[in-house]
Design an enzyme around this catalytic site. Structure first.
Site, PDB file in Angstrom:
ATOM      1  N   GLU A  13      -7.272  -7.043  -3.698  1.00 17.21           N
ATOM      2  CA  GLU A  13      -6.760  -5.738  -4.123  1.00 17.21           C
ATOM      3  C   GLU A  13      -5.849  -5.962  -5.321  1.00 17.21           C
ATOM      4  O   GLU A  13      -4.933  -6.778  -5.256  1.00 17.21           O
ATOM      5  CB  GLU A  13      -5.974  -5.086  -2.979  1.00 17.21           C
ATOM      6  CG  GLU A  13      -5.547  -3.677  -3.317  1.00 17.21           C
ATOM      7  CD  GLU A  13      -4.474  -3.118  -2.384  1.00 17.21           C
ATOM      8  OE1 GLU A  13      -4.328  -1.904  -2.334  1.00 17.21           O
ATOM      9  OE2 GLU A  13      -3.777  -3.902  -1.718  1.00 17.21           O
TER      10      GLU A  13
ATOM     11  N   HIS B  71      -8.983   3.451   2.583  1.00 15.77           N
ATOM     12  CA  HIS B  71      -7.974   4.019   3.480  1.00 15.77           C
ATOM     13  C   HIS B  71      -6.683   4.414   2.759  1.00 15.77           C
ATOM     14  O   HIS B  71      -5.786   4.968   3.383  1.00 15.77           O
ATOM     15  CB  HIS B  71      -7.649   3.000   4.576  1.00 15.77           C
ATOM     16  CG  HIS B  71      -6.977   1.782   4.010  1.00 15.77           C
ATOM     17  ND1 HIS B  71      -7.632   0.901   3.174  1.00 15.77           N
ATOM     18  CD2 HIS B  71      -5.709   1.326   4.104  1.00 15.77           C
ATOM     19  CE1 HIS B  71      -6.789  -0.044   2.808  1.00 15.77           C
ATOM     20  NE2 HIS B  71      -5.616   0.190   3.362  1.00 15.77           N
ATOM     21  N   ASP B  72      -6.562   4.080   1.471  1.00 19.38           N
ATOM     22  CA  ASP B  72      -5.361   4.446   0.709  1.00 19.38           C
ATOM     23  C   ASP B  72      -5.628   5.598  -0.251  1.00 19.38           C
ATOM     24  O   ASP B  72      -4.705   6.099  -0.883  1.00 19.38           O
ATOM     25  CB  ASP B  72      -4.884   3.258  -0.142  1.00 19.38           C
ATOM     26  CG  ASP B  72      -4.336   2.118   0.693  1.00 19.38           C
ATOM     27  OD1 ASP B  72      -3.792   2.391   1.779  1.00 19.38           O
ATOM     28  OD2 ASP B  72      -4.445   0.961   0.248  1.00 19.38           O
TER      29      ASP B  72
ATOM     30  N   ASP C 117      -9.275  -8.235   6.803  1.00 20.10           N
ATOM     31  CA  ASP C 117      -8.198  -7.978   5.857  1.00 20.10           C
ATOM     32  C   ASP C 117      -7.214  -9.138   5.954  1.00 20.10           C
ATOM     33  O   ASP C 117      -6.883  -9.562   7.059  1.00 20.10           O
ATOM     34  CB  ASP C 117      -7.496  -6.669   6.234  1.00 20.10           C
ATOM     35  CG  ASP C 117      -7.188  -5.803   5.035  1.00 20.10           C
ATOM     36  OD1 ASP C 117      -6.449  -6.285   4.154  1.00 20.10           O
ATOM     37  OD2 ASP C 117      -7.662  -4.664   4.986  1.00 20.10           O
TER      38      ASP C 117
ATOM     39  N   ASP D  85      -5.074  -8.284   0.657  1.00 20.41           N
ATOM     40  CA  ASP D  85      -4.160  -7.169   0.444  1.00 20.41           C
ATOM     41  C   ASP D  85      -3.131  -7.494  -0.640  1.00 20.41           C
ATOM     42  O   ASP D  85      -2.546  -8.586  -0.637  1.00 20.41           O
ATOM     43  CB  ASP D  85      -3.443  -6.912   1.786  1.00 20.41           C
ATOM     44  CG  ASP D  85      -2.607  -5.669   1.783  1.00 20.41           C
ATOM     45  OD1 ASP D  85      -3.184  -4.585   1.685  1.00 20.41           O
ATOM     46  OD2 ASP D  85      -1.366  -5.785   1.879  1.00 20.41           O
TER      47      ASP D  85
HETATM   48  C1  GLC Z   1      -2.295  -2.301   0.517  1.00 19.45           C
HETATM   49  C2  GLC Z   1      -2.975  -1.618   1.673  1.00 19.45           C
HETATM   50  C3  GLC Z   1      -2.106  -0.494   2.134  1.00 19.45           C
HETATM   51  C4  GLC Z   1      -0.784  -1.074   2.592  1.00 19.45           C
HETATM   52  C5  GLC Z   1      -0.154  -1.956   1.515  1.00 19.45           C
HETATM   53  C6  GLC Z   1       0.931  -2.814   2.076  1.00 19.45           C
HETATM   54  O1  GLC Z   1      -2.169  -1.499  -0.575  1.00 19.45           O
HETATM   55  O2  GLC Z   1      -4.253  -1.199   1.303  1.00 19.45           O
HETATM   56  O3  GLC Z   1      -2.686   0.288   3.121  1.00 19.45           O
HETATM   57  O4  GLC Z   1       0.097  -0.049   2.923  1.00 19.45           O
HETATM   58  O5  GLC Z   1      -1.074  -2.822   0.929  1.00 19.45           O
HETATM   59  O6  GLC Z   1       0.390  -3.815   2.896  1.00 19.45           O
END
Ligand code: GLC
Ligand code: CA
Length: 562
Positions: A260, A331-332, A102, A206
């Site tokens: 993402e 995980h989100d 990540d 991310d």
């Molecule tokens: C992304 C991650 C998440 C995190 C956010 C801030 O959305 O997947 O888990 O809280 O970024 O880094």
């Protein structure tokens, strides 16, 4: 070395996401760790996955479970050491599994040395690594603009030391980096190259679409939930910055880079993923998940037609121009059984297998999340106190002292939406703490672990786990799935998802019943009665493709038509 380095292996790779904190605890402190991952590498090998996406394992004070990094070149104490990590990546590579790390570089932790220096004085050499501004109002005590944090409240925090504000699009312990500063971009490039030299095969970037902020940081449009989006999502210099990192790092190795990209449109996704643009390889879009919520929060009744439309639009939209990522869980996001097959109870296994077919016969790189291979489900929340996620804690603080009044409604939403649903410990066995840890885990275990666990699924030839193994093996090297065109059948059907994949005379026919009861299905005339081979079937018996079939609850078939 040049772009030729990229073999684009990810086009035929099945990726498995590990959330290290919840995967496997080796030393009994209740927290998953790297030796724990090492002890489970054979599980991954057995499943047949080609790559692992590992959520952050870098040094972090864990305000947001590792998505707040205080040292990009070392491992979080709770997870182990860099030496453990080296054993882990070797163990993966020895088993033919690649490692995607990540990359969290929209922000750091406020405990990163850069930020500690940055906040010391206005002329500190690290000041400009972050986004500092004077406040508004008489004494500068009002935030510089109206942007809100994705996690609630203002996106600005006042800092007494220099009497200025810093920007944080997430928690106040996650200050945003200033990508307009060339030194910051160079740091990111160096970090990527550091890990590539240690053998890493790619990155999941991310919230990468937030890195470039509009000049002058203007106020955002009024919106009750979130303000400022239009000024920092796909910002003015984002493509230039990605191209630079690609040129100076990502393209120098045989990588996969996935970004993402909440809220991304197909047009934007093409800008990010078209190969000739040399930015990223694919993005995670969120439309299929968001289709079941109003204003991102209020759960709506599940409607297959909306999901089907999203799937088809992305399949057609990126075909031969970009590349899709395929996922239902991470995980989100909550567990896919609860999101896409509400009412699955009584048919959990059939529903989980059906969802695997529905998503993973499409074109793109498949990503599955730990626990998906055994059909783990959402957590039955009863109170606020069970919620560990910093987002929920923040909202709760904001509501306080009225939080108790809203608790009942909030719990209803959290059951459908909370990130904690996916973060409960991986269920390895029916022994104490689901075989995740020898002591009480950092987050509650789903009480269904005695029924839903890896050990049980291994023993049962018809389990979800064994179905996934078949599906992954079937997908491997399958040209119709990897390269084939996409055709939708009966797109307005509210219960059945039916599509085909065609490639040079090969034809795959996929049919999925999303309903928890029997449904009549009519196959198109040019498909029914053809000679066919049933490649995958979640009910496990032979069943020819006739023009008229009564599909059983959540029944799913993949036919090879001849
Ligand atoms: C992304 C991650 C998440 C995190 C956010 C801030 O959305 O997947 O888990 O809280 O970024 O880094
Ligand atoms: Ca541990």
């Amino acid at each position: 070395m040049s772009e030729e380095k990229k073999t684009r292996w990810y086009k035929d790779a099945f990726v498995y996401q590990i959330y290290p904190r919840s995967f496997c605890d080796s030393n009994g402190d209740g927290i998953g760790d790297i030796p724990g991952i090492i002890s489970k590498l054979d599980h991954l090998k057995d499943l047949g996955v080609d790559a692992v996406w590992l959520s952050p394992c870098y040094k972090s004070p864990n305000d947001d479970n590792g998505y707040d990094i205080s040292d990009y070149r070392d491992i979080m104490d709770e997870f182990g050491t860099l030496d453990d990590w080296k054993i882990m990546i070797k163990g993966m590579h020895d088993r033919g599994i690649k490692l995607i790390m990540d990359l969290v570089v929209n922000h750091t932790s406020d405990e990163h040395q850069w930020f500690k220096d940055s906040r010391l004085s206005k002329d500190n050499p690290y000041r400009d690594y972050y986004i500092w501004r004077k406040g508004k109002g008489k004494n500068g005590k009002k935030p510089p603009n109206n942007w809100t944090s994705r996690f609630g409240g203002s996106a600005w925090e006042y800092d007494d030391a220099t009497e200025e504000w810093y920007l944080h699009l997430f928690t106040k312990k996650q200050p945003d980096l200033n990508w307009d500063n060339p030194k910051v971009r160079q740091e990111v490039i160096d970090i990527c190259n550091y890990w590539f030299e240690l053998g890493v095969d790619g990155f999941r970037c991310d919230v990468i679409t937030y890195i470039s902020k509009a000049k002058g940081l203007p106020d955002g449009k009024y919106n009750i939930l979130a303000r400022g989006d239009e000024h920092f999502t796909h910002g003015p210099n984002i493509h230039e910055y990605l191209k630079q990192v690609n040129k100076e790092s990502w393209s120098k190795y045989d990588t996969m880079i996935v970004g993402e990209a909440a809220g991304v449109t197909i047009e934007q996704a093409l800008l990010y993923t078209a190969e000739e643009r040399k930015e990223m390889d694919c993005v995670f879009q969120f439309e299929h998940f968001e289709a079941s919520f109003w204003m991102h929060i209020i759960p709506l009744k599940f409607d297959l037609r909306k999901i089907q439309k999203v799937f088809s639009r992305w399949q057609f939209g990126l075909m031969q121009k970009g590349w899709n990522s395929l996922y239902l869980e991470n995980h989100d996001q909550p567990r896919s059984l609860d999101s896409y097959t509400p009412g699955f109870e009584g048919h959990r296994e059939e529903a989980a297998k059906m969802l695997a077919v529905a998503i993973f016969m499409q074109q793109g790189t498949p990503f599955m999340y730990q626990g998906q291979e055994i059909g783990m489900t959402n957590y039955p929340f009863k109170s606020f106190d069970e919620c560990k996620d910093v987002v929920v804690q923040n909202i709760r603080k904001m509501l306080h002292p009225l939080d108790k009044i809203f608790e009942k409604t909030a719990i209803k939403i959290l059951k459908k939406r909370s990130r904690d649903n996916a973060r409960t410990p991986m269920q390895w066995s029916s022994s104490e703490n689901a075989g995740f840890s020898s002591s009480e885990p950092w987050i509650m275990v789903n009480p269904n672990f005695t029924e839903v666990n890896v050990e049980k699924d291994k023993e049962n030839p018809n389990s979800i786990l064994n179905f996934y193994k078949k599906l992954i093996a079937f997908r491997k090297g399958n040209e119709a799935i990897i390269k084939g065109s996409f055709k939708e059948n009966d797109p307005g059907n509210k219960d059945i998802l039916c599509y085909e994949r065609w490639y040079h005379g090969e034809r795959l026919f996929i049919v999925c019943n999303f309903k928890n009861s029997e449904v009549n299905f009519r196959a198109p005339l040019d498909a029914a009665y053809l000679e066919c081979e049933l490649a995958l079937h979640n009910y496990g018996y032979d069943r020819p493709l006739l023009q008229s079939l009564v599909l059983r609850p959540y029944e799913a078939m993949v036919y090879i038509l001849k």
